[in-house]
Design a protein around this motif. Sequence first.
Motif, PDB file in Angstrom:
ATOM      1  N   LEU A 136       0.818  -1.200   0.000  1.00  0.00           N
ATOM      2  CA  LEU A 136       0.000   0.000   0.000  1.00  0.00           C
ATOM      3  C   LEU A 136       0.855   1.255   0.000  1.00  0.00           C
ATOM      4  N   ALA A 137       0.291   2.310  -0.594  1.00  0.00           N
ATOM      5  CA  ALA A 137       0.949   3.610  -0.559  1.00  0.00           C
ATOM      6  C   ALA A 137       0.785   4.232   0.821  1.00  0.00           C
ATOM      7  N   LEU A 138       1.517   5.318   1.050  1.00  0.00           N
ATOM      8  CA  LEU A 138       1.493   5.951   2.361  1.00  0.00           C
ATOM      9  C   LEU A 138       0.086   6.436   2.710  1.00  0.00           C
ATOM     10  N   TRP A 139      -0.640   7.028   1.750  1.00  0.00           N
ATOM     11  CA  TRP A 139      -1.978   7.536   2.042  1.00  0.00           C
ATOM     12  C   TRP A 139      -2.949   6.390   2.344  1.00  0.00           C
ATOM     13  N   GLN A 140      -2.681   5.221   1.742  1.00  0.00           N
ATOM     14  CA  GLN A 140      -3.535   4.071   2.017  1.00  0.00           C
ATOM     15  C   GLN A 140      -3.319   3.553   3.440  1.00  0.00           C
ATOM     16  N   TRP A 141      -2.055   3.495   3.863  1.00  0.00           N
ATOM     17  CA  TRP A 141      -1.788   3.099   5.248  1.00  0.00           C
ATOM     18  C   TRP A 141      -2.380   4.115   6.221  1.00  0.00           C
ATOM     19  N   VAL A 165     -13.633  -3.947  10.767  1.00  0.00           N
ATOM     20  CA  VAL A 165     -13.668  -2.745   9.936  1.00  0.00           C
ATOM     21  C   VAL A 165     -12.276  -2.423   9.387  1.00  0.00           C
ATOM     22  N   VAL A 166     -11.228  -2.718  10.153  1.00  0.00           N
ATOM     23  CA  VAL A 166      -9.866  -2.494   9.650  1.00  0.00           C
ATOM     24  C   VAL A 166      -9.553  -3.448   8.497  1.00  0.00           C
ATOM     25  N   MET A 167      -9.915  -4.719   8.641  1.00  0.00           N
ATOM     26  CA  MET A 167      -9.663  -5.686   7.579  1.00  0.00           C
ATOM     27  C   MET A 167     -10.497  -5.360   6.342  1.00  0.00           C
ATOM     28  N   ALA A 168     -11.726  -4.878   6.540  1.00  0.00           N
ATOM     29  CA  ALA A 168     -12.562  -4.503   5.393  1.00  0.00           C
ATOM     30  C   ALA A 168     -11.932  -3.344   4.626  1.00  0.00           C
ATOM     31  N   THR A 169     -11.415  -2.351   5.348  1.00  0.00           N
ATOM     32  CA  THR A 169     -10.745  -1.227   4.690  1.00  0.00           C
ATOM     33  C   THR A 169      -9.506  -1.694   3.941  1.00  0.00           C
ATOM     34  N   THR A 170      -8.734  -2.563   4.562  1.00  0.00           N
ATOM     35  CA  THR A 170      -7.531  -3.076   3.914  1.00  0.00           C
ATOM     36  C   THR A 170      -7.871  -3.883   2.665  1.00  0.00           C
ATOM     37  N   LEU A 171      -8.945  -4.670   2.731  1.00  0.00           N
ATOM     38  CA  LEU A 171      -9.379  -5.432   1.560  1.00  0.00           C
ATOM     39  C   LEU A 171      -9.737  -4.510   0.400  1.00  0.00           C
ATOM     40  N   LEU A 172     -10.484  -3.455   0.700  1.00  0.00           N
ATOM     41  CA  LEU A 172     -10.861  -2.516  -0.353  1.00  0.00           C
ATOM     42  C   LEU A 172      -9.636  -1.916  -1.028  1.00  0.00           C
ATOM     43  N   LEU A 173      -8.646  -1.542  -0.229  1.00  0.00           N
ATOM     44  CA  LEU A 173      -7.441  -0.929  -0.790  1.00  0.00           C
ATOM     45  C   LEU A 173      -6.570  -1.954  -1.516  1.00  0.00           C
ATOM     46  N   ALA A 174      -6.492  -3.166  -0.979  1.00  0.00           N
ATOM     47  CA  ALA A 174      -5.625  -4.183  -1.570  1.00  0.00           C
ATOM     48  C   ALA A 174      -6.192  -4.720  -2.880  1.00  0.00           C
ATOM     49  N   PHE A 175      -7.509  -4.832  -2.967  1.00  0.00           N
ATOM     50  CA  PHE A 175      -8.142  -5.416  -4.154  1.00  0.00           C
ATOM     51  C   PHE A 175      -8.779  -4.350  -5.048  1.00  0.00           C
ATOM     52  N   TRP A 176      -8.310  -3.120  -4.945  1.00  0.00           N
ATOM     53  CA  TRP A 176      -8.894  -2.057  -5.767  1.00  0.00           C
ATOM     54  C   TRP A 176      -8.314  -2.147  -7.179  1.00  0.00           C
ATOM     55  N   GLY A 177      -9.171  -2.462  -8.123  1.00  0.00           N
ATOM     56  CA  GLY A 177      -8.719  -2.635  -9.493  1.00  0.00           C
ATOM     57  C   GLY A 177      -8.355  -4.089  -9.750  1.00  0.00           C
TER      58      GLY A 177
END
Length: 327
Positions: free
Chosen positions: A141-146, A242-254
Motif C-alpha cells: 500500500l501507498a502511504l496515504w492508504q496506510w 472494519v480495519v480488515m474490510a478497509t484493507t481489503l478494499l485498498l488491496a483489491f482495488w482494481g
Amino acid sequence: MNKKTSNDSSLSVQVIVLSLTAWAIIALLFFLLFSVPLPGQGRPSWYGVTTYVLEDVAFLGAAILCFRNWRSSLIVSGRTVWLAIGLGMLSYFIANLLLAQWELGWGQSPDLSPGDFFFILTYFFLGWGMLLAVISRRLNLALWQWATVLGIAIVGILLAYLLLSAPEETELPAAPTGIEQTAPANPGAPPDAAPALPESSTEADALAANTAPGWVTSLAADLEPLGDIVTLLYIIGDIILVVMATTLLLAFWGGRFSLSWRFIAAAAFSLYLADIWFFYATTYVEDYETGALPEVFFIFSAVLFGIGAALEYDLSTRSRRGGRRRA
C-alpha cells in the motif's frame, strides 16, 4: 461444449446474485413495514420469528456458497480463505439458532447465552479469512492508504471507548410512590392509580418463564460474570472487522478479481454497522427490543458475503477454463 459450460456458469451466478438481492429487498421491506411497534402493544410474536428466519436463511446460504469455493481447486484467492469465511457464516447461523431458542422458545433475554460463543467465533473466522486474503495479495500500500487504514482504526477505537465508557442503562427518575415508573394502562385513570401491564402481556411473560428449564436460568447466572469480557471481545472483533474490510478494499482495488472482494468488504462494513447500532441501542435506548430497522444490516452482511463468494467462484472457474482453451 466449453461455451455451453461457460453460459451455464454465467446463468448460475446470475440466478444466485438475483436471488440474494431479492432476499435482501424482501428483508428491507419487511423491516420497513413492521419494525415499528404498535403503541401500547409492542411487536407481534411472528415478527421476531420472521426476522430470525430472514437472518438464518441468509447466513446459511452464504455459508454454503463459501464452502463451495473451499471445495473447488480453481479458486484463485485460495481455498483456506473461503473455508475460514464459510466457518464464520456457519458460526453466525448456529449462534442465531441458539439465541432464537433462548428468546423465542424459552422467553429468556439474558445478558449472555451459549450463542455468544459462536458469535465470537464468527469474528475470529472472518478476521482469519480476510487476513489470509490480504496476505495472499502481497500487500503493497501507498502511504496515504496506510494512513486511511490507521484513521479507520483510530475512529473504531474511539467509538468503542465511547460505548464501553457509557452507563450500562439510562435510568428514569424514581416514581414518588416507590414503584417502577410506567405509563398507565388507562389514560383516564387518576394520577395515583397503580400502573399495570396488560393482562395478556403478563400472562405471556409468565408462561414464557415457566417454559424455560432450570438449567437455562442457572446457566445464565453462571455466564453473567463474563459479560464485560464478552463485550470487550465483541468490540475488538468489530474493530478488526472494519480495519480488515478497509484493507481489503485498498488491496483489491482494481483488477479482474476485485469485484468479489469489494462485496466482501461491504459485507464486513454492514456487519460492523449492525453491531455498532446494537451496542448503542442496548446502552442508550430504554427497554430496547431487538428487531429495529438498522438490524437489517445483519441480513445485508450475509447477502453480500454470499454474492462475493458467487462472483469469486464464477470468475475463478471462467479464468481457468479460458486458460485451457487458449492452451
